[in-house]
Design a protein around this motif. Structure first.
Motif, PDB file in Angstrom:
ATOM      1  N   ALA A 291       0.740  -1.199   0.234  1.00 21.61           N
ATOM      2  CA  ALA A 291      -0.131  -0.091  -0.055  1.00 21.61           C
ATOM      3  C   ALA A 291       0.897   1.024  -0.122  1.00 21.61           C
ATOM      4  N   GLU A 292       2.012   1.260   0.596  1.00 19.44           N
ATOM      5  CA  GLU A 292       3.010   2.405   0.703  1.00 19.44           C
ATOM      6  C   GLU A 292       3.565   2.769  -0.478  1.00 19.44           C
ATOM      7  N   THR A 293       3.912   1.686  -1.135  1.00 21.27           N
ATOM      8  CA  THR A 293       4.647   1.877  -2.695  1.00 21.27           C
ATOM      9  C   THR A 293       3.332   2.550  -3.522  1.00 21.27           C
ATOM     10  N   ALA A 294       2.391   1.783  -3.681  1.00 24.21           N
ATOM     11  CA  ALA A 294       1.099   2.211  -4.367  1.00 24.21           C
ATOM     12  C   ALA A 294       0.899   3.510  -4.084  1.00 24.21           C
ATOM     13  N   ARG A 295       0.957   3.866  -2.759  1.00 28.68           N
ATOM     14  CA  ARG A 295       0.381   5.406  -2.590  1.00 28.68           C
ATOM     15  C   ARG A 295       1.547   6.327  -3.437  1.00 28.68           C
ATOM     16  N   HIS A 296       2.847   5.910  -3.143  1.00 24.40           N
ATOM     17  CA  HIS A 296       3.749   6.720  -3.790  1.00 24.40           C
ATOM     18  C   HIS A 296       3.543   7.019  -5.486  1.00 24.40           C
ATOM     19  N   GLN A 297       2.671   5.821  -5.915  1.00 22.78           N
ATOM     20  CA  GLN A 297       2.407   5.989  -7.486  1.00 22.78           C
ATOM     21  C   GLN A 297       1.230   6.519  -7.619  1.00 22.78           C
ATOM     22  N   GLY A 298       0.483   7.133  -6.702  1.00 26.76           N
ATOM     23  CA  GLY A 298      -0.841   7.782  -6.767  1.00 26.76           C
ATOM     24  C   GLY A 298      -2.113   7.031  -6.702  1.00 26.76           C
TER      25      GLY A 298
END
Length: 388
Positions: A291-298
């Motif tokens: 979820a954290e990596t996805a958040r960095h990708q919008g």
């Protein structure tokens, strides 16, 4: 007549040239990724950089700098074939690969936070050593091993590639991530304990971002959306936990057996709770990483998974802190050892989203600074109180 024919031809050409109506076009997200953006972002690390003399980052930074992984004399131990059996037995390169990947990430963090190019050079040396020889992972633990190492390697590679200009063999490393690591993790692991698939998905989304591979990124999101509801139970799921799409465990008796014999289900219970808290903690941490990596990708996966994540963290934190184990849970006995695995998820849900998480907060603060374990590294340093 000629005028009518000319007008008809013009209308025909105009119709062919007209854009497809918006509702008929497939909805495709922009191909561009935000870099660096695997678990940590530039904004997060810039925040850390200005807080290194304050707590809790000061103690976390000291722990990193004092660790073996931070040493400039670290020597990589690559091999062509990494063979890992159950619990990494046999261990032919398994520990070496995991530790080298963590050392590469540790040096990448040091490079960014200090600007000392010797750390960037060391991270590059480690990754180049492995990309020169690695060809396969074999053995029963190969998928999990690929997840552990791929998660750390993708974080290190992402940070070095997008903040340092001296990595000549970045393309070779990328080709090994694509040919050796990606095929092993891309289809998940529907019938193993859930921490496997969540860790593999953590590696998959990191590799996808590093490779600018939208299809693999979307596959990671698909796996996460299928696995998290099958890993953490909520009362809204019904009398029994959800089955992971494609899993062979899809009847009442099969699900109970898969959940290690548990027959009573409450908010926050995890598929591996009655196995042990160590593996359960890995699963929760990996879900937060994705979820954290996805958040960095919008993409806001936290909005989708916040209830399961916060319930899982609170449920297990309370028991880890000493709350009595009810008789209906795991036969009245649980195997504790959650470990410092909740920093990323706690920061996202409590500090950024404002969700009250008193038990999780107590455990996170007692467990600081978080150190290193398999695919987990320095998360108090990178994510404690981090608003970015």
């Amino acid at each position: 007549m000629r005028l009518r024919l000319a007008l008809a031809a013009l209308l025909c050409v105009s119709a062919l040239a007209a854009p497809t109506p918006a509702l008929a076009r497939p909805q495709v997200r922009a191909a561009a990724f935000n870099h660096p953006g695997v678990l940590v972002s530039r904004a997060q690390l810039d925040f850390v950089k200005v807080h290194l003399t304050s707590e809790p980052w000061k103690s976390a930074w000291s722990a990193l700098r004092a660790s073996q992984y931070a040493s400039l004399s670290w020597t990589p131990r690559p091999r062509a074939t990494v063979e890992c059996g159950p619990s990494s037995n046999p261990d032919y390169g398994c520990s070496d690969e995991r530790e080298d990947a963590m050392a590469a990430y540790t040096h990448a963090l040091q490079w960014y936070l200090t600007g000392d190019s010797r750390n960037a050079t060391k991270a590059v040396q480690i990754m180049d050593a492995w990309s020169a020889v690695i060809t396969e992972h074999i053995g029963s633990n190969a998928p999990l091993q690929t997840g552990w190492s791929g998660a750390s390697f993708s974080r290190a590679a992402e940070l070095i590639k997008h903040t340092y200009t001296g990595w000549a063999n970045a393309g070779r490393f990328a080709s090994k991530l694509r040919s050796v690591y990606l095929p092993t993790v891309v289809n998940g692991s529907p019938n193993t304990n859930g921490n496997w698939e969540l860790i593999m998905t953590d590696a998959l989304i990191g590799i996808a971002v590093f490779l600018d591979d939208r299809a693999s990124f979307d596959k990671a999101v698909q796996l996460w959306r299928g696995r998290l509801p099958a890993y953490v139970y909520l009362a809204s799921d019904g009398a029994y936990p959800k089955s992971r799409p494609g899993s062979k465990y899809d009847t009442k008796d099969e699900i109970i057996d898969y959940w290690h014999g548990q027959t009573t289900f409450v908010d926050g219970l995890a598929q591996e709770t009655c196995r042990d808290f160590g593996h359960t903690g890995w699963g929760i941490a990996a879900a937060a990483h994705v979820a954290e990596t996805a958040r960095h990708q919008g993409l806001d996966l936290y909005a989708e998974g916040k209830d399961r994540l916060r319930r899982a963290m609170g449920f297990h934190s309370g028991l880890q802190l000493g709350e009595p184990v009810p008789s209906w849970l795991c036969g009245g006995k649980v195997n504790l050892g959650l470990g410092p695995v909740l920093e990323v998820g706690y920061n996202a849900l409590h500090n950024r989203m404002g969700i009250a998480m008193s038990r999780t907060q107590r455990l996170v603060e007692q467990s600081r600074p978080a150190g290193v374990s398999h695919f987990l590294g320095w998360e108090t340093l990178t994510h404690a109180e981090n608003p970015n």
